[in-house]
Design an enzyme around this catalytic site. Structure first.
Site, short mmCIF file in Angstrom:
data_model
loop_
_atom_site.label_atom_id
_atom_site.label_comp_id
_atom_site.label_asym_id
_atom_site.label_seq_id
_atom_site.Cartn_x
_atom_site.Cartn_y
_atom_site.Cartn_z
N GLY A 194 15.79 86.27 43.53
CA GLY A 194 16.84 86.70 42.28
C GLY A 194 16.05 86.87 40.81
CG MET A 248 12.02 90.96 50.65
SD MET A 248 10.84 91.80 49.94
CE MET A 248 9.34 91.82 50.57
CG HIS A 278 5.66 98.27 43.74
ND1 HIS A 278 6.23 97.83 44.75
CD2 HIS A 278 4.77 98.02 43.77
CE1 HIS A 278 4.86 97.55 45.52
NE2 HIS A 278 4.23 98.12 44.61
CD GLU A 305 7.59 92.42 38.42
OE1 GLU A 305 8.89 92.20 39.59
OE2 GLU A 305 7.14 92.08 39.39
C1 GRF Z 1 9.61 90.84 42.25
O1 GRF Z 1 7.83 90.86 42.52
C2 GRF Z 1 9.56 92.49 42.69
O2 GRF Z 1 8.50 93.44 41.63
C3 GRF Z 1 9.58 92.56 43.93
O3 GRF Z 1 9.67 91.61 44.49
C4 GRF Z 1 9.87 90.06 43.80
C5 GRF Z 1 11.41 90.09 43.54
O4 GRF Z 1 11.35 88.79 42.97
N1 GRF Z 1 10.18 94.13 44.28
P1 GRF Z 1 12.04 88.22 42.38
O5 GRF Z 1 13.88 87.73 43.32
O6 GRF Z 1 13.61 89.24 41.52
O7 GRF Z 1 12.67 86.79 41.30
#
Ligand code: GRF
Length: 219
Positions: free
Chosen positions: A16, A94, A113, A178
Site C-alpha cells: 500500500g 491484484m 500501472h 508513482e
Molecule cells: C505498484 O508498483 C503499482 O504500480 C502496481 O502494484 C504496485 C503496488 O505497490 N499496480 P504498493 O502496494 O502501492 O506499494
C-alpha cells in the site's frame, strides 16, 4: 469559492505505498479528494494497518470467501457505495475486475500501472522493460476500462533506464514517480481539471485563470 472534497475508496492487496501517497496528499486542506475507505481482498495486506493508523475506515473482502467472482465484486461494490465514495483508486489491487464492475463505476475507477502504457501491460513490467533494452521506462495512471491496462491515460512519468539497473533498482525509481503522479492525477480528475472527452482524457485549465488547478500537475 469553496470546493467539496470528492470521496474516494482505495482498493489494495499488499503493502500500500501508493495508497499511503494518496492518504498523505489528501491531508492537505486544499486537496480536492478525501480517502474515505480502504478495501483489501487480502486480510494480511500491510496497507490495512497503514490506513487504520491514519484513521481511515478499512474493510476486508476476501475473494476466497466467495463462490464466484460476481459475488466477490458485488460485495466490494456494496461496501464502496455504502461509504459514499465517488471515485475508486486501485493501488496494487491484484484482482482483475470484470466488465460488470467497471460499468457500475464507469469512468470513476483509476489504476496506477508500473510501465509507460501501452507498453508492458500485465505483470513483471520492470523485468520485461530491461529484457527489451528500453531506454525509458515509467508509470501510468489510467482510467480503468474492461480491457486490462488499456483505459484512457490520465498521467505518466518517465525515468531513464541506466546501465546497471536491476528490476529492483528500476522499480524503486518508478515507484517514486508513482507516488508523485497518482495523487496529482486523482486531484486533476476530482477537481475537473482532467475529464474524459471522446474516450481520451483532456487536461484543462493548465494556466487558465478561469479554471484554476487546485493541485499542481507535474510537467
Ligand atoms: C505498484 O508498483 C503499482 O504500480 C502496481 O502494484 C504496485 C503496488 O505497490 N499496480 P504498493 O502496494 O502501492 O506499494
Amino acid at each position: 469559492m469553496s470546493r467539496t472534497r470528492t470521496p474516494v475508496a482505495v482498493l489494495v492487496s499488499g503493502r500500500g505505498s501508493n495508497m499511503a501517497a494518496l492518504i498523505e496528499a489528501a491531508r492537505a486542506p486544499d486537496y480536492p479528494a478525501e480517502i474515505v475507505l480502504v478495501v483489501s481482498n487480502r486480510p494480511d495486506a500491510g496497507a490495512l494497518a497503514t490506513a487504520a493508523a491514519h484513521g481511515i475506515a478499512t474493510a476486508v473482502v476476501d475473494h476466497k470467501a466467495f463462490g464466484s467472482k460476481a459475488a466477490f465484486e458485488a460485495a466490494v461494490a456494496d461496501r464502496i457505495e455504502a461509504s459514499g465514495a465517488e471515485f475508486i483508486c486501485l493501488a496494487g489491487f491484484m484482482r482483475v475486475l470484470s466488465g460488470g464492475f467497471v460499468d457500475r463505476f464507469a469512468g470513476r475507477i483509476l489504476n496506477i500501472h508500473p510501465s509507460l502504457l501501452p507498453s508492458f501491460k500485465g505483470l513483471d513490467t520492470h523485468e520485461r522493460a530491461l529484457a527489451e533494452g528500453v531506454r525509458i521506462h515509467g508509470c501510468t495512471v489510467h482510467i480503468v476500462s474492461a480491457e486490462l491496462d488499456a483505459g484512457p491515460i490520465v498521467m505518466q512519468a518517465a525515468v531513464s533506464v541506466v546501465a546497471d539497473d536491476t528490476p529492483d533498482t528500476l522499480a524503486a525509481r518508478v515507484l517514486a514517480c508513482e507516488h508523485r503522479i497518482y495523487p496529482a492525477a486523482l486531484a486533476a480528475l476530482a477537481c475537473g481539471a482532467a475529464r474524459l472527452v471522446d474516450g481520451k482524457v483532456r487536461l484543462t485549465a493548465d494556466g487558465d485563470p478561469a479554471e484554476p488547478l487546485v493541485w499542481p500537475i507535474p510537467r
